[in-house]
Every structure is written in structure tokens, then in C-alpha cells.
Design a protein around this motif. Structure first.
Motif, PDB file in Angstrom:
ATOM      1  N   LEU A  63      93.866  47.540   9.449  1.00 19.45           N
ATOM      2  CA  LEU A  63      92.743  46.568   9.323  1.00 19.45           C
ATOM      3  C   LEU A  63      92.018  46.782   8.062  1.00 19.45           C
ATOM      4  O   LEU A  63      91.623  46.108   7.239  1.00 19.45           O
ATOM      5  N   TYR A  64      91.592  48.145   7.913  1.00 18.23           N
ATOM      6  CA  TYR A  64      90.790  48.706   6.754  1.00 18.23           C
ATOM      7  C   TYR A  64      91.338  48.350   5.513  1.00 18.23           C
ATOM      8  O   TYR A  64      90.944  48.105   4.524  1.00 18.23           O
ATOM      9  N   ARG A  65      92.734  48.413   5.505  1.00 17.77           N
ATOM     10  CA  ARG A  65      93.644  48.354   4.118  1.00 17.77           C
ATOM     11  C   ARG A  65      93.534  47.023   4.003  1.00 17.77           C
ATOM     12  O   ARG A  65      93.368  46.495   2.877  1.00 17.77           O
ATOM     13  N   CYS A 114      91.443  55.659   8.093  1.00 21.78           N
ATOM     14  CA  CYS A 114      90.674  54.564   7.547  1.00 21.78           C
ATOM     15  C   CYS A 114      90.015  54.589   6.491  1.00 21.78           C
ATOM     16  O   CYS A 114      89.852  53.909   5.720  1.00 21.78           O
ATOM     17  N   TYR A 149      93.792  50.182  13.161  1.00 22.74           N
ATOM     18  CA  TYR A 149      92.862  50.447  12.446  1.00 22.74           C
ATOM     19  C   TYR A 149      92.776  50.706  11.021  1.00 22.74           C
ATOM     20  O   TYR A 149      92.291  49.842   9.922  1.00 22.74           O
ATOM     21  N   PRO A 150      93.789  51.676  10.654  1.00 22.78           N
ATOM     22  CA  PRO A 150      93.918  51.885   9.268  1.00 22.78           C
ATOM     23  C   PRO A 150      94.522  50.501   8.503  1.00 22.78           C
ATOM     24  O   PRO A 150      94.062  50.348   7.357  1.00 22.78           O
ATOM     25  N   LEU A 176      95.025  43.193  18.869  1.00 21.07           N
ATOM     26  CA  LEU A 176      95.799  44.212  19.639  1.00 21.07           C
ATOM     27  C   LEU A 176      96.406  43.310  20.790  1.00 21.07           C
ATOM     28  O   LEU A 176      97.815  42.938  20.914  1.00 21.07           O
ATOM     29  N   GLN A 197      98.222  52.100  18.860  1.00 21.93           N
ATOM     30  CA  GLN A 197      96.880  51.865  18.790  1.00 21.93           C
ATOM     31  C   GLN A 197      96.512  52.517  17.435  1.00 21.93           C
ATOM     32  O   GLN A 197      95.343  51.949  16.748  1.00 21.93           O
ATOM     33  N   GLY A 198      97.139  53.756  17.247  1.00 21.87           N
ATOM     34  CA  GLY A 198      96.458  54.308  16.137  1.00 21.87           C
ATOM     35  C   GLY A 198      96.746  53.796  14.815  1.00 21.87           C
ATOM     36  O   GLY A 198      95.834  54.160  13.988  1.00 21.87           O
ATOM     37  N   TYR A 234      87.210  40.165  12.571  1.00 18.70           N
ATOM     38  CA  TYR A 234      87.782  40.215  11.287  1.00 18.70           C
ATOM     39  C   TYR A 234      88.381  38.650  11.510  1.00 18.70           C
ATOM     40  O   TYR A 234      88.649  38.046  12.404  1.00 18.70           O
ATOM     41  N   ALA A 272      80.565  44.243  18.258  1.00 15.65           N
ATOM     42  CA  ALA A 272      81.870  44.515  17.843  1.00 15.65           C
ATOM     43  C   ALA A 272      82.172  43.727  16.564  1.00 15.65           C
ATOM     44  O   ALA A 272      81.309  42.867  16.235  1.00 15.65           O
ATOM     45  N   LYS A 273      83.100  44.466  15.846  1.00 13.12           N
ATOM     46  CA  LYS A 273      83.275  44.020  14.395  1.00 13.12           C
ATOM     47  C   LYS A 273      84.419  42.835  14.348  1.00 13.12           C
ATOM     48  O   LYS A 273      85.405  43.262  14.980  1.00 13.12           O
ATOM     49  N   SER A 297      80.343  40.543  21.504  1.00 13.59           N
ATOM     50  CA  SER A 297      81.639  40.354  22.317  1.00 13.59           C
ATOM     51  C   SER A 297      81.413  39.498  23.558  1.00 13.59           C
ATOM     52  O   SER A 297      80.017  39.245  23.622  1.00 13.59           O
ATOM     53  N   HIS A 314      88.206  40.733  17.073  1.00 13.72           N
ATOM     54  CA  HIS A 314      87.786  42.165  16.917  1.00 13.72           C
ATOM     55  C   HIS A 314      89.026  43.100  17.103  1.00 13.72           C
ATOM     56  O   HIS A 314      90.026  42.521  17.568  1.00 13.72           O
ATOM     57  N   GLU A 374      91.547  44.826   4.730  1.00 13.09           N
ATOM     58  CA  GLU A 374      90.157  44.423   4.248  1.00 13.09           C
ATOM     59  C   GLU A 374      89.982  44.776   2.726  1.00 13.09           C
ATOM     60  O   GLU A 374      89.540  44.067   1.875  1.00 13.09           O
ATOM     61  N   PHE A 433      94.933  56.137  22.561  1.00  9.60           N
ATOM     62  CA  PHE A 433      94.534  55.782  21.189  1.00  9.60           C
ATOM     63  C   PHE A 433      94.992  56.702  20.221  1.00  9.60           C
ATOM     64  O   PHE A 433      95.241  56.108  19.058  1.00  9.60           O
ATOM     65  N   TYR A 486      90.451  45.213  19.037  1.00 12.51           N
ATOM     66  CA  TYR A 486      91.014  45.333  20.310  1.00 12.51           C
ATOM     67  C   TYR A 486      91.622  43.969  20.523  1.00 12.51           C
ATOM     68  O   TYR A 486      92.766  43.963  21.203  1.00 12.51           O
ATOM     69  N   HIS A 526      86.720  49.870  20.817  1.00 14.44           N
ATOM     70  CA  HIS A 526      88.131  49.683  21.203  1.00 14.44           C
ATOM     71  C   HIS A 526      88.465  50.392  22.560  1.00 14.44           C
ATOM     72  O   HIS A 526      89.045  49.746  23.324  1.00 14.44           O
TER      73      HIS A 526
END
Lengths: 113, 925
Positions: free
Chosen positions: A53-55, B67, A50-51, A31, A46-47, A78, A75-76, A69, A26, A57, B57, A28, B31
């Protein structure tokens, strides 16, 4: 801990693919894994995780599904797709070639000019 | 990812928006909690752990936004957001929204209304199957009866024999059908009913008429080829309109017997609901009868068997893939062959003209396009006018939006400073204006519907059903939608683009400190444009109104006051020629007995009633007119006392009187134009002429009447030659055409009643008086002679009224625009005005200051508009009557009107500015 290197843009994608190639994770977890395999020499914002990851995907290199988890929370997760694997290999090759070239340039002494 | 899976992903994301949002939320929260737990485990106190996790975060909303962007569906989100934002903004400034929406609705509504008419009259095809395959005979519409073998330009009207010849020999047509040109009035009543016959419009059609159009009956069956034989039982098809309105969809009507012109016909079926016949007209056909029944109905007036009597239009369905030009060439050959077969019956001039006789094939998809010709020019002018109005509307709204954009400069700068992308801001502004215009367009549709109804009501006779629907059809809806969208984009782009050209720092420092008016050039240009367009429209309407007034007050040679015209049709009631004198004298006595009636008289047709007969004239003692010579004259048949009844003075000789009978010398009256044309300087009294070859001695001229206008077209030419024959006398002819015409001319259609000054004639009284003498005589329209003449200008009337309406609309819009601009300027310069007043300017000075700003633009607009208006006047040239093309009166009045309105519009804010409290002004930003 050594001085932490700032991540070059674009290499984050490659690192995520590498992390996920070692097993479904997942966000986290990705990371943590990157921190782990870089022996804490690399710190990721951290910020921006996720963008990315989404990209990835959206582009089809990784795919996601919901699971449980370690502490039984949703949890999602990948994992790498077949196409993603190929993409990772080609990116890694390119990176290594580029590293070679740059290393070669840096090694040049005044005599070799 | 393949395209297909990517699309599926998109679709899934769009459809499950809320679920994906909550999923994303859950993921990010997981997270943070996991990180917080790790911190907890490494010894950080709980409170701190959560806080640190959140801080490290980063902004969760920002991450979410990124996202979403990464997912690639954010543009949909953005558009939805823009939409909601725009709605909110519009709701906040309700007054502004309302003003803009109404302005737009008026402009879009007017344009759409005109387009509805344009589409119905100029663009639409007949409601039949595959109209593109239809071809008709005749490039230009021709009507209604033409006798003889020669046609001046082309063979558009044919006889039955020629139609059958063409049908038999032209294989290129799958079906060739014929129908009566111009139709005919019929007296119809159910056979068993005792009530008198009602007048309906109908036509004779060939047996394959309906099958050629590909139409099936709505109920019962349509006419077939079997019905179109002399031995067949008389059948007829009724229109859906009559079946619904008069007989309430009664199924027993089908198969029942109706009396048509006193002859029994079986109604075999009802035509489809939207079928209005082959001609778009304000008198649609209600009954369809087979061609073969024409002699049955018309008796002695029948034209079917006359080989040289042209009374049919021809239309057919061509075989797919045929070359129309070759078909046309082949048909021309067939025409020549047919004409040659009738060589023996032709006159000398007809033989000379034979080689020139030709025919043309034209597209028949729109049927007979008389209305297109009549109204075509006007509709084009109206479209131009309404697009002017739309332009003014757009200019107005653009100005309003520009002003608001300026007001919002601070807000816009703030947003840019906070990181908004200019494209996003432009998109938002555009969304707002498109939304405004779509709302305006929707309201505009309602306006369009209502105004189309109003226009149709004025343009067409209220008693007849108009085959044009005011309800918007699909093309019209698309047009309105397209226009709204385009106007939205046009007037939205300007303000949007200008809004982003702000320097954020400047605006944040405090707007409105500068007196320089940024972005004022487009605004000024718009006001100038509005003023110019208004001048053009007002001037055009002035010219048209003048034309109308000239037409209405023209002296047409007869007296319009205190005269009533009653239309009757003795043909429909089945009167025999011998019964007519008794009928007329009976009606005469019955009507004269009514109170207030001074005299009663009859005519074949009265002046400017829409009818007209003409003949070639043969003057005794003069050589016969050669082929191609203009030797024609109009004529009518009247009863004694007609000239006095109609107020047409006799200049020389005498009128008809009771001494003129069939046994006495046959006499005639002529008008001045006739005397000039055929007798030049000689005294026409006592001379003889005739209206058929070899009969030049038929009529002796006993009087000359003043020129009066009988025909209703071409007012620019003086009245043509005209002669009058008495009802009581009848000539014999060997030629069947001439004999038939003579016979038909004794059926007089108009009763002219002269009232005593101040007396009024009640319609009910008249009908009762007529019914008492002739109960089954269909009585048509009863109206004053004044009204009858007015009807000839109904088109000009309508156009003048509409253009004036548009002109006033333009004036109002331009005034509103000037008012808006001026009050905005005052608001913007409040500070400046305060400073000036403090420094010693008095009220007058302030008023002058404000006015000067507004007036410069108006004056520029006027100077631009005057030459345009004069040019427009020249463009209208052909439609004007007795108005000199460069006439300055109309533009001058327009300019004056606009100047006055502009003055008033800018005076109000100016007064307001003059009454400002200087201290307050200085305090405002």
C-alpha cells in the motif's frame, strides 16, 4: 474452501488497485475485499499488504486520507487516483495478454508442434 | 506523481517524521484490532483472538521497516541511525576516541596552519575592489631607488616624470596610479603635542591611488587628485590601525594638524580597516601622503623633480576587455619615446642600452609581491612537510581502526548472520570514521589557530602589526573540512571493507584460534610507511638545523659580542646637514658618559642591518669602466673609531681619525675584496678613486680593512667590494643625482656602542641619554649586534624550528603507532604465547618473539626512508649552507633516533608479554 493459491509476486499490486477501484477502503478493508471477490480462494499475507500500500501511494497510484470507520474509529482510507486507474487498466491488459499466451502454450499438443 | 508533488511528499515526510510514525503505528494497530474483533465475532475467545491477530499479522516492526522503505525516505532515517550508532560506539571506547581525535587534530591542525599562511601570502589578493582588473609595472618586485635612465632587466621603478607620461598616453588604463617603492619612515606627532615624534612607516602616493583601488575612507575622506598638486594644502590619510591603536578612534584626529617630519599636514581621513597598502609586508604603511608633497617633506633629498630618479611603483586598473599584451606593447613604445626625449642627458653607456630598455605588465591583484618571493619557497616546503605529517597521522589512525575492526569481527559476523546487508555495515563503519575525523578536524581548527598565531609571532617583528590574520578565513575552513572528510574516508574505507570480508561461520566458531594474522598486510605497510616518513622528516630537520648553526656561527668579519646598535633617523627630525656634526658629537659625549660604555661610533648603516648602498667606481689612472662592466662597490660612511667599535681589523694603513676634516685631503678606506677587484696585485695605499664620472681623483686610499659582510643576502658568495668614507668629509658634484646621494649619506642611521666585557646596556638609559641631547630625534630599534645579525636568519630559524617540530611530531606518532601495533599483536597472540610458555619458552624467548615482529617492519621502513631522506636532502640543496648535499650525518642520526624509539615502543608490550601468567593466557580466547 478450495486449495488456496499462492500469490505471484507483483500481482498483489494489481489486486489492491482492483479492490480500491471499487470504492475507498482502509487496509483491513482491502484485505477483506480481495478475499471476498476471490471467493476466499486467495489468501494474502497480512505482512506484505501494508508495504505494498505504501509503495503504491509513493508511486502515486493511490492516495490516502484519514476518516472514520464503521465503528467510529479513526482509520486511513485509500482510493484510486486518475493515474492509478490508467495504471490498473494497463496492468490488467498485460495480465490478460500474458494469461492468453501461457494458456496457449499449455494447450499445445504434440500434434501441433 | 510529478517531481514537484513527489518532492513535496518527501519534504512533508521529513518534516513531520514523528507524526507519520504515529500515523503508521495507528494504522497497523487499527488493522490488528479489526482482525481481532472479527475473530471475536466468529467465536474465538478474547485472549486467543488478540494473540492470533498479532501472530498472523507478523512482525510489526519488520512491517514498519518495510513500509518506511517503501516510502523512499528511509535513507535519511538510516543515516541518522548510523550517526547515532557511531556516536554511541565512540562514547563507549572513550580512550580510543580521544587518542584518535588528538592524533587527527594534530595532523589536520598543522596542515591547516600552514595553509592559512599559504593562503594569506601566496593566494590572497589585495582587499580592494575587483583585484583581477589591476595590473602593475614590473614582472618582479623592485625596490627602492634607482638613479639613471638604464635598468638592468626591466623598468619596474620609474620617475615621476615617466609616470605622468605613461598616465597621459596609455588610454587602456582607466586609472594609473603611482606610489613610493618601499615606502619611507616618517616622524609623526600631533602638531600641538609636546612629546617627541614617533616613527611610523608611510608612503607617497598619487592623487588617484585610492580611487584607483576603489576605496572610500572609513572616516573623513581619502586623498584626491586635487590634493596632489604643489599648491594644495598638505593633506595625509592615516591607517585604521594607527587610528584605533594609538588614538583610540578619536574623531577629533580627522581634520587636525599633524607634524610629519616637522612639516604640518592635515589628516583628512582614515583608510578602510583591512587595507594594508599595496604591499604585503611586516611593516605596513600607516600614513599616505600625496606625491606632490614629497619635496616639502624631503627637502634637499627630494626625488620628485629628477627625471632620471626612479622611485615609484606603478599600478593601474585596466579597461575591461582590453588585451593586456597590446597595452604592454604600447607602453614599451611610450617608454622608448620618453627615453629618446632625454637623449641629451644620457651617458654614453645609457645611450647604448637605450634600445634594450623595456617594461613588463604583470597582474597587480596581489599588489607588490615581495613577501611572496621571500617566503614562497619556504611555504611550499612547509606544505610538503605538513602533508607528510598528515599522511603519518592517517596511517596511524587507519591502523588503529583496522585493529578495532579486527576486534569486532565476532560482532560483525553475528550481524551478517542475522541478515544485515554488507553495504549497510560498510556505511556504518564509514560513518564512524567520518564522524571521528570531523571531530578531529574541529579540534584541529583550534590547534591551527593557535599554531598560526605562534608562527606569525616568531616570523615577524613583534613590535609591528602583521596584516596576516591567524583567524581562519572561509577558504581555510573549507580546506580543513575537506581534509578531515578525505582523511575520514581514506582511513575508514579500509577497515570497513575488511570488516565485511569475514566468513560468519569462522568468526562465530570462536575467533582468535588461528595464529594466522588476517589483514596484517595493510597494517604492516602502514607501519613501514610511517617509519620511512619519519626518517625523511627528521633528516630534513637535521640538515636545516645544521644550516642554521653554520650561519649563526659564521665569522662575518666583525665582532658580535658586547656591541649594541641604536637606530636613529636624523632625517625625520628635520636636521639640516650643517647641524649634523654637532648632533653626533653631542650623542657621542652623552653615551660615552654611561657606565660600562667603552666606545661610541656612528655609521650610515651597520653590518647586516638590512640597508645597503652601492656606487660605480672610477679608478684614477685606469680606463673608465665600459657599459655593462661590473665596476660597482658597496660603501658606507662612518665616524672615527668605527672599525675598533665594530671589531673589524685594519690590515694595512690606518683608520679614520680626527685629523681627517673637510679641509684636509679626502680619504677613504677599502676592504680586501675592493683591493682585489680594482687593484689586483698592486698596493692600493696611496691610490685614488671616485664614485662619480670625472671624479676619479676624489678619494685617497689610506687603509685596507678585513673583509666583513655588510649585505644580508647570498651567503654563498664571499663579501663583495666595499669602501668607507669619513663622516667629516663631503665632496661636491655637479650631477644632481650624485649630489643628492652625497647629501643623504651624511645622515647616519646607526650608532654602534661597544661595551666593556661583562657590562650591560639598559634601553631606558640609552633613550634618556639621547633625549637629553636631542629630544625630538626619533629613536628606532635598540638591539645587540648579535641580535641584529640573528634577524637576518629569522626565516631560516623559523623554518628549521618548524621542520624540527614536525620531525619530532612524526617521531612521536610513529612510536605511538609501533606501540599500538605491538600491543595489539601481543593481545591477539596471548593464547599462543601461553602455549609457547607452557611448552618451555622462557621470558627472553617471548620478548624476542614480540620484538622480531615489530622490528622487521621498522627495518623495512628505515631502509625505505634512507634513500628518500638523501633525495630530500638534495631537494633542499639551495636552502642549505655549507652542508654537503649527500651528507650522511643527518639521515644517520634520524635512523638512529627512530630505531631507538621503536625499540622502546615495542619493548613495553614485549615486557608485558613476558610477564604473562601462562595459565591465564591459555584461558583467554
Amino acid at each position: 474452501m478450495d486449495e488456496q493459491l499462492n500469490l505471484l509476486q507483483g500481482t498483489l499490486d494489481m489486486l489492491i488497485l482492483k479492490a480500491v477501484s471499487l470504492g475507498p477502503l482502509h487496509g483491513y478493508g482491502v484485505l477483506l475485499r480481495i478475499q471476498q471477490i476471490s471467493k476466499s480462494r486467495l489468501e494474502i499475507q497480512q505482512g506484505s499488504l501494508y508495504p505494498a500500500l505504501y509503495r503504491l501511494e509513493h508511486q502515486g497510484w493511490i492516495t490516502s486520507e484519514w476518516g472514520e470507520s464503521e465503528n467510529n474509529r479513526k482509520a486511513k482510507y485509500y482510493r484510486l487516483t486518475v493515474a492509478g486507474k490508467r495504471k490498473f487498466q494497463s496492468e490488467a491488459e498485460k495480465w490478460n495478454r500474458m494469461a492468453d499466451v501461457i494458456a496457449g502454450i499449455l494447450r499445445t499438443t504434440t500434434e501441433e508442434l | 506523481m510529478t517531481l514537484w508533488s513527489r518532492l513535496r511528499c518527501w519534504l512533508a515526510e521529513i518534516l513531520h517524521r514523528s507524526r507519520t510514525e504515529s500515523e503508521m503505528d495507528a494504522e497497523l494497530r487499527f488493522h490488528m484490532e479489526a482482525y481481532a474483533e472479527d475473530l471475536l465475532r466468529s467465536g474465538v475467545p478474547r485472549q486467543d483472538a488478540l494473540r492470533r491477530a498479532r501472530m498472523e499479522f507478523g512482525g510489526i516492526e519488520q512491517t514498519k521497516e518495510q513500509c518506511r522503505e517503501a516510502r523512499g525516505v528511509d535513507w535519511i532515517d538510516d543515516i541518522a541511525k548510523d550517526f547515532r550508532h557511531a556516536l554511541r560506539q565512540l562514547r563507549l571506547s572513550l580512550g580510543f576516541t580521544l587518542a584518535v581525535t588528538l592524533t587527527l587534530a594534530l595532523g589536520i591542525g598543522a596542515t591547516t596552519a600552514i595553509f592559512t599562511l599559504v593562503e594569506a601570502v601566496l593566494l590572497k589578493s589585495l582587499p580592494v575592489s575587483d583585484p583581477a582588473q589591476l595590473y602593475r609595472l614590473g614582472k618582479d618586485p623592485d625596490c627602492c631607488v634607482r638613479l639613471g635612465f638604464s635598468r638592468p632587466t626591466e623598468y619596474a621603478i620609474v620617475s615621476n616624470e615617466l609616470y605622468e607620461y605613461l598616465r597621459a598616453n596609455t588610454k587602456d588604463f582607466e586609472e594609473l596610479a603611482a606610489f613610493q617603492a618601499g615606502g619611507t619612515f616618517l616622524g609623526v606627532r600631533p602638531a600641538h603635542s609636546a612629546s617627541p615624534a614617533e616613527t611610523y612607516f608611510g608612503e607617497f602616493v598619487s592623487g588617484n591611488y585610492f580611487s584607483m583601488f576603489g576605496l572610500n575612507a572609513y572616516a573623513g575622506r581619502v586623498l584626491s587628485v586635487a590634493d596632489d598638486t604643489p599648491a594644495a594644502p598638505p593633506s595625509a590619510v592615516m591607517s585604521y590601525r594607527v587610528w584605533k591603536r594609538i588614538y583610540g578612534l578619536d574623531p577629533s584626529v580627522i581634520g587636525s594638524v599633524f607634524s610629519i617630519n616637522d612639516k604640518p599636514f592635515t589628516i583628512v581621513g582614515v583608510a578602510p580597516p583591512d587595507f594594508y597598502g599595496d604591499t604585503l609586508s611586516n611593516v605596513p604603511s600607516d600614513f599616505y601622503l600625496p606625491l606632490a608633497m614629497e619635496p616639502f617633506v624631503k627637502d634637499d633629498g627630494s626625488l620628485l623633480k629628477l627625471s632620471s630618479a626612479g622611485w615609484l611603483n606603478v599600478i593601474g586598473r585596466i579597461r575591461p576587455g582590453t588585451n593586456v599584451a597590446s597595452t604592454e606593447a604600447q607602453m614599451r613604445v611610450e617608454l622608448q619615446q620618453w627615453l629618446r626625449s632625454h637623449w641629451g642627458e644620457m651617458t654614453a653607456s645609457e645611450r647604448l642600452d637605450l634600445a634594450k630598455q623595456t617594461l613588463n605588465l604583470g597582474p597587480g591583484g596581489a599588489g607588490i609581491t615581495t613577501m611572496r618571493q621571500q617566503y614562497g619557497d619556504w611555504l611550499h616546503i612547509l606544505m610538503l612537510v605538513s602533508s607528510f605529517v598528515l599522511l603519518i597521522v592517517c596511517a596511524n589512525v587507519a591502523n588503529l581502526l583496522l585493529m578495532r575492526g579486527m576486534e569486532r569481527r565476532q560482532q560483525t559476523s553475528l550481524r551478517i548472520a542475522l541478515g544485515a546487508r554488507p553495504t549497510r555495515l560498510v556505511r556504518q563503519a564509514l560513518t564512524e570514521s567520518i564522524l571521528l575525523s570531523l571531530i578531529g578536524g574541529a579540534v584541529g581548527l583550534v590547534v591551527a589557530f593557535l599554531s598560526t598565531r605562534m608562527i606569525l609571532h616568531f616570523a615577524f617583528d613583534t613590535t609591528t602589526q602583521v596584516p596576516i590574520s591567524a583567524a581562519p578565513s572561509l577558504p581555510v575552513l573549507l580546506f580543513a573540512f575537506g581534509v578531515s572528510l578525505i582523511t575520514g574516508m581514506i582511513f575508514g574505507i579500509g577497515p570497513a571493507w575488511l570488516a565485511t570480508r569475514v566468513d560468519p561461520i569462522e568468526a562465530l566458531r570462536g575467533a582468535n584460534r588461528a595464529t594466522r594474522d588476517a589483514g596484517s598486510l595493510p597494517r604492516k605497510a602502514l607501519v613501514i610507511l610511517q617509519a620511512a616518513l619519519s626518517v625523511v622528516l627528521l633528516s630534513a630537520s637535521g640538515l636545516l638545523l645544521q644550516t642554521l648553526r653554520n650561519l649563526q656561527h659564521e665569522n662575518f668579519g666583525f665582532d658580535r659580542n658586547y656591541r649594541t646598535v641604536i637606530h636613529i633617523d636624523p632625517v625625520l627630525a628635520g636636521y639640516k646637514p650643517t647641524q649634523l656634526p654637532a648632533l653626533y658629537s653631542g650623542i657621542h659625549d652623552s653615551l660615552t658618559s654611561l657606565a660600562g660604555v667603552a666606545s661610541v661610533s656612528f655609521a650610515l648603516y651597520s653590518p647586516m642591518s638590512g640597508d645597503g648602498w652601492s656606487e660605480a667606481i672610477y679608478v684614477e689612472g685606469k680606463p673608465e669602466p665600459g657599459p655593462g662592466a661590473d665596476a660597482g662597490s658597496g660603501w658606507t660612511r662612518v665616524s672615527p673609531g668605527f672599525f675598533e667599535a665594530i671589531g673589524n681589523s685594519i690590515l694595512r694603513g690606518r683608520a679614520f681619525d680626527d685629523h681627517d676634516s673637510d679641509r684636509s685631503r679626502h680619504v677613504a678606506l677599502i676592504n680586501e675584496a675592493f683591493a682585489r677587484k680594482f687593484f689586483n696585485n698592486e698596493d692600493p695605499l696611496g691610490k685614488h678613486f671616485g664614485k662619480a664620472r670625472g671624479s676619479a681623483g676624489d678619494y685617497e686610499i689610506v687603509g685596507v680593512a678585513k673583509d666583513a659582510r655588510y649585505a644580508d643576502f647570498d651567503f654563498t658568495k664571499p663579501p663583495g667590494a666595499f669602501f668607507f668614507l669619513p663622516q667629516s668629509q663631503s665632496s661636491g658634484y655637479s650631477d644632481t643625482n650624485a649630489a643628492s646621494t652625497e647629501l643623504r649619506s651624511h645622515y647616519l642611521h646607526d650608532i654602534v656602542v661597544r661595551m666593556q666585557p661583562g657590562a650591560a646596556l639598559a634601553v631606558e638609559q640609552v633613550r634618556r641619554a639621547l633625549a637629553s641631547v636631542a629630544p625630538n630625534l626619533p629613536v628606532g630599534r635598540i638591539q645587540s649586534l648579535d641580535q641584529q645579525v640573528e634577524n637576518n636568519f629569522s626565516q631560516q630559524n623559523l623554518i628549521a624550528q618548524l621542520t624540527s617540530l614536525f620531525g619530532i611530531l612524526a617521531l612521536v606518532l610513529a612510536s605511538i603507532g609501533i606501540y599500538g601495533i605491538t600491543s595489539y599483536n601481543v593481545a591477539r597472540r596471548t593464547n599462543e604465547i601461553g602455549v609457547r610458555m607452557t611448552l618451555g619458552a622462557d621470558r627472553m624467548h617471548v620478548v624476542r618473539l614480540v620484538l622480531r615482529g615489530a622490528f622487521l617492519q621498522v627495518v623495512l621502513g628505515l631502509t625505505l626512508g634512507i634513500p628518500l631522506a638523501i633525495a630530500g636532502g638534495r631537494l633542499l640543496g639551495s636552502q642549505l649552507y655549507q652542508v654537503p648535499a649527500g651528507d650522511p650525518a643527518a639521515p644517520a642520526i634520524a635512523v638512529g633516533l627512530l630505531a631507538f624509539c621503536a625499540l622502546v615502543a615495542s619493548l613495553v608490550p614485549a615486557q608485558r608479554a613476558a610477564s604473562f601468567d601462562p595459565v591465564k593466557c591459555l584461558r583467554t580466547e
